[in-house]
Design a protein around this motif. Structure first.
Motif, mmCIF file in Angstrom:
data_model
loop_
_atom_site.group_PDB
_atom_site.id
_atom_site.type_symbol
_atom_site.label_atom_id
_atom_site.label_comp_id
_atom_site.label_asym_id
_atom_site.label_seq_id
_atom_site.Cartn_x
_atom_site.Cartn_y
_atom_site.Cartn_z
ATOM 1 N N THR A 1 68.799 -1.926 51.967
ATOM 2 C CA THR A 1 68.914 -1.294 50.663
ATOM 3 C C THR A 1 67.519 -0.983 50.145
ATOM 4 N N THR A 2 67.404 -0.748 48.863
ATOM 5 C CA THR A 2 66.114 -0.548 48.198
ATOM 6 C C THR A 2 66.030 -1.516 47.029
ATOM 7 N N VAL A 3 64.846 -1.591 46.426
ATOM 8 C CA VAL A 3 64.694 -2.438 45.245
ATOM 9 C C VAL A 3 65.647 -1.973 44.148
ATOM 10 N N GLU A 4 65.735 -0.673 43.942
ATOM 11 C CA GLU A 4 66.681 -0.152 42.952
ATOM 12 C C GLU A 4 68.114 -0.446 43.355
ATOM 13 N N GLY A 5 68.404 -0.422 44.670
ATOM 14 C CA GLY A 5 69.751 -0.709 45.146
ATOM 15 C C GLY A 5 70.196 -2.128 44.831
ATOM 16 N N ILE A 6 69.253 -3.082 44.848
ATOM 17 C CA ILE A 6 69.599 -4.457 44.489
ATOM 18 C C ILE A 6 70.059 -4.530 43.044
ATOM 19 N N ILE A 7 69.330 -3.833 42.148
ATOM 20 C CA ILE A 7 69.715 -3.815 40.732
ATOM 21 C C ILE A 7 71.049 -3.102 40.550
ATOM 22 N N THR A 8 71.228 -1.978 41.243
ATOM 23 C CA THR A 8 72.457 -1.200 41.104
ATOM 24 C C THR A 8 73.671 -2.000 41.564
ATOM 25 N N ALA B 1 73.951 -5.257 41.554
ATOM 26 C CA ALA B 1 74.196 -6.316 40.577
ATOM 27 C C ALA B 1 74.930 -5.770 39.363
ATOM 28 N N ILE B 2 74.531 -4.587 38.899
ATOM 29 C CA ILE B 2 75.203 -3.972 37.746
ATOM 30 C C ILE B 2 76.656 -3.660 38.079
ATOM 31 N N ALA B 3 76.889 -3.130 39.296
ATOM 32 C CA ALA B 3 78.265 -2.800 39.689
ATOM 33 C C ALA B 3 79.132 -4.050 39.764
ATOM 34 N N GLY B 4 78.585 -5.141 40.243
ATOM 35 C CA GLY B 4 79.358 -6.372 40.327
ATOM 36 C C GLY B 4 79.677 -6.965 38.970
ATOM 37 N N THR C 1 79.930 -5.329 36.058
ATOM 38 C CA THR C 1 80.778 -4.453 35.230
ATOM 39 C C THR C 1 82.131 -4.170 35.877
ATOM 40 N N GLN C 2 82.433 -4.816 36.987
ATOM 41 C CA GLN C 2 83.648 -4.486 37.732
ATOM 42 C C GLN C 2 84.920 -4.724 36.912
ATOM 43 N N ASP C 3 85.016 -5.848 36.217
ATOM 44 C CA ASP C 3 86.240 -6.178 35.467
ATOM 45 C C ASP C 3 85.975 -6.245 33.959
ATOM 46 N N GLN C 4 85.002 -5.474 33.483
ATOM 47 C CA GLN C 4 84.648 -5.541 32.077
ATOM 48 C C GLN C 4 85.766 -5.056 31.157
ATOM 49 N N ALA C 5 86.543 -4.091 31.594
ATOM 50 C CA ALA C 5 87.608 -3.552 30.723
ATOM 51 C C ALA C 5 88.610 -4.649 30.353
ATOM 52 N N SER C 6 89.086 -5.383 31.340
ATOM 53 C CA SER C 6 90.038 -6.458 31.048
ATOM 54 C C SER C 6 89.342 -7.650 30.401
ATOM 55 N N ALA D 1 75.133 -7.318 27.371
ATOM 56 C CA ALA D 1 73.730 -7.472 26.993
ATOM 57 C C ALA D 1 72.848 -7.670 28.220
ATOM 58 N N PHE D 2 73.340 -8.447 29.186
ATOM 59 C CA PHE D 2 72.538 -8.675 30.394
ATOM 60 C C PHE D 2 72.468 -7.410 31.243
ATOM 61 N N VAL D 3 73.561 -6.658 31.310
ATOM 62 C CA VAL D 3 73.554 -5.406 32.077
ATOM 63 C C VAL D 3 72.548 -4.423 31.489
ATOM 64 N N SER D 4 72.437 -4.397 30.165
ATOM 65 C CA SER D 4 71.456 -3.499 29.547
ATOM 66 C C SER D 4 70.031 -3.902 29.932
ATOM 67 N N ARG D 5 69.780 -5.198 30.090
ATOM 68 C CA ARG D 5 68.466 -5.649 30.546
ATOM 69 C C ARG D 5 68.219 -5.225 31.992
ATOM 70 N N LEU D 6 69.268 -5.311 32.833
ATOM 71 C CA LEU D 6 69.123 -4.846 34.213
ATOM 72 C C LEU D 6 68.877 -3.339 34.274
ATOM 73 N N GLN D 7 69.556 -2.595 33.414
ATOM 74 C CA GLN D 7 69.333 -1.148 33.380
ATOM 75 C C GLN D 7 67.915 -0.823 32.922
ATOM 76 N N GLY D 8 67.393 -1.629 32.002
ATOM 77 C CA GLY D 8 66.003 -1.433 31.591
ATOM 78 C C GLY D 8 65.039 -1.707 32.732
ATOM 79 N N ALA D 9 65.345 -2.722 33.552
ATOM 80 C CA ALA D 9 64.504 -2.999 34.716
ATOM 81 C C ALA D 9 64.586 -1.872 35.725
ATOM 82 N N ARG D 10 65.776 -1.295 35.894
ATOM 83 C CA ARG D 10 65.928 -0.185 36.829
ATOM 84 C C ARG D 10 65.184 1.054 36.354
ATOM 85 N N GLN D 11 65.119 1.238 35.030
ATOM 86 C CA GLN D 11 64.368 2.364 34.476
ATOM 87 C C GLN D 11 62.890 2.059 34.292
#
Length: 455
Positions: A122-129, A131-134, A136-141, A155-165
């Motif tokens: 993978t890539t460094v960005e792929g590791i973050i991506t 983690a975010i996918a895992g 947010t998988q069941d966030q709706a329920s 809140a934690f996913v937003s921190r991961l997205q900030g790291a990815r950006q």
């Protein structure tokens, strides 16, 4: 996805084949339990090693999965990587993770434990991506059933997205007990400016996690198994751990069984104790693999660690300078400041050669070794070609350089060209006291030589 053993049917896949074939195996889908197809490909990661990439797809439900396994045996040491992610280019670095890789981001209190994910390229960005996918998988329920937990995850996913950006700098740490973990260096073969690698000795628990046991531990288990040592009648004439000094110093060449470092096939290592003039006794070891033709030769010190470390500075500007005898131990680091090249002790191993032979061995490892070429794209694919061209200029005496050999153990040697044995004008020798970190790497800080019988 189907379960595949580490040393399976991949011998049908040739690493030297310019057009490697993909092997397909029918396997059971883990999602709908229908029959699917697993595709296997043996390929090379640039500056790393052979790996087996496995990809599964199911036509019934559309489920897909992919993972990676090392194409050889476990490394002798574990490895830790520490990457400072500061530039967008760092997010595109290739990362090879095995099943035993632990991923940490200290700034985010984020950790992926070892054996919780399958190995992958993978890539460094792929590791973050991932983690975010895992997360947010069941966030709706989860927002309906557990709104407080869902808010914390958001809140934690937003921190991961900030790291990815790359809102701010952060650090990626990888620890792998198997040693089969890798982070791409865009400046290769020069030293990585933002990434550090540290090799470490595995603990007994880590060895057991990998399925590695000593002979004593295996002998405690009366049940026969694949881990049991071979019968004495199947061993070569010598066991190096039981060879006496008189056997080693005799004229005969001793042999003992080993595995090829390239294809892991059974091979034989020849060992001989010899004397280097004006220096000390050394053990020369050579291995030839009949299966793949791979050859290795290595020199190990016949004595212990010296009281002080030693540093050699050798000026190479003429043909005469190339003829110097050089003994480089496995603890000796090499540096060529003019080329911004740094080589660790284990990269070239221990060898007795000349200054020219040392440079040619470095060039050969970079140009021909399996780890230096591959199918995976790199961030700067042309950098290696230009560096090899520069090395060839050095070997043709069109560009003078300085070879610096730094051995904390003091077990390296460079021949002087003067008649009296003193360092000549092109050779500088400095003996120095080792630092605490160097003693720690050599295992001297924990060594007790007095009163050990009472401990």
């Amino acid at each position: 996805m189907c379960s595949v053993e580490q040393n399976p049917v991949f011998r049908d896949l040739s690493a030297d084949d310019p057009d490697p074939e993909v092997t397909e195996i029918e396997s059971l889908c883990m999602n709908c339990h229908a029959n699917g197809v697993t595709r296997l490909l043996l390929t090379r990661i640039p500056h790393y090693k052979n790996v087996v990439i496995m990809s599964f797809s199911c036509e019934e439900c559309g489920y897909q999965n992919n993972e990676i396994q090392p194409g050889g045996a476990f490394a002798e040491l574990g490895v830790r990587w520490k990457l400072r992610v500061e530039q967008p280019e760092d997010l595109n670095r290739q990362v090879v993770k095995s099943d035993y890789t632990c991923v940490r981001i200290p700034e985010l209190d984020f950790e992926v434990p070892a054996q919780s994910q399958k190995g992958e390229v993978t890539t460094v960005e792929g590791i973050i991506t991932r983690a975010i996918a895992g997360l947010t998988q069941d966030q709706a329920s989860r927002r309906v059933e557990h709104p407080e937990a869902a808010a914390q995850i958001d809140a934690f996913v937003s921190r991961l997205q900030g790291a990815r950006q790359l809102d701010k700098r952060w650090t990626l740490e990888l620890e792998d007990a198997s040693g089969n973990c890798f982070v791409e260096n865009p400046e290769a073969p020069r030293k990585d400016p933002r990434c550090e690698r540290i090799d470490f000795k595995r603990t007994k628990d880590q060895d057991h996690m990998l399925g590695v046991f000593t002979r004593e531990e295996v002998s405690d288990n009366p049940e026969p198994s694949l881990l049991s040592p071979p019968e004495p009648s199947l061993l070569s004439p010598c066991d190096p751990s039981e060879a006496s000094y008189e056997q080693l110093s005799a004229d005969e060449v001793l042999q003992f069984p080993t595995n090829c470092p390239e294809c892991n096939a059974p091979a034989t290592t020849n060992m001989k104790l010899t004397k280097i003039p004006h220096f000390k006794e050394v053990v020369i070891m050579a291995t030839v693999c009949d299966a793949c033709g791979h050859r290795t030769n290595e020199v190990k010190s016949g004595g212990g660690v010296e009281d002080t470390g030693v540093r050699f500075e050798v000026r190479v500007a003429s043909k005469d300078d190339f003829s110097r005898d050089v003994l480089k131990s496995e603890t000796c680091n090499m540096e060529i400041p003019e080329l911004e090249l740094e080589v660790g002790g284990r990269a070239l191993g221990g060898r007795f050669t000349t200054a020219e032979g040392l440079l040619r061995a470095t060039l050969q490892q970079l140009a021909d070794a399996p780890g230096a070429t591959g199918d995976a794209p790199g961030l700067r694919p042309g950098g290696m070609d230009s560096f090899i061209a520069t090395m060839e200029d050095v070997l043709e005496c069109r560009r003078p350089v300085t070879i610096i050999l730094d051995d904390p153990a003091g077990n390296s040697y460079v021949q002087s060209l003067s008649d009296d044995g003193q360092p000549d004008a092109g050779l500088k020798i400095v003996h120095y006291e080792r630092s605490h970190e160097q003693n720690e790497e050599l295992g001297l800080n924990d060594m007790k030589t007095e009163g050990y019988e009472n401990s």
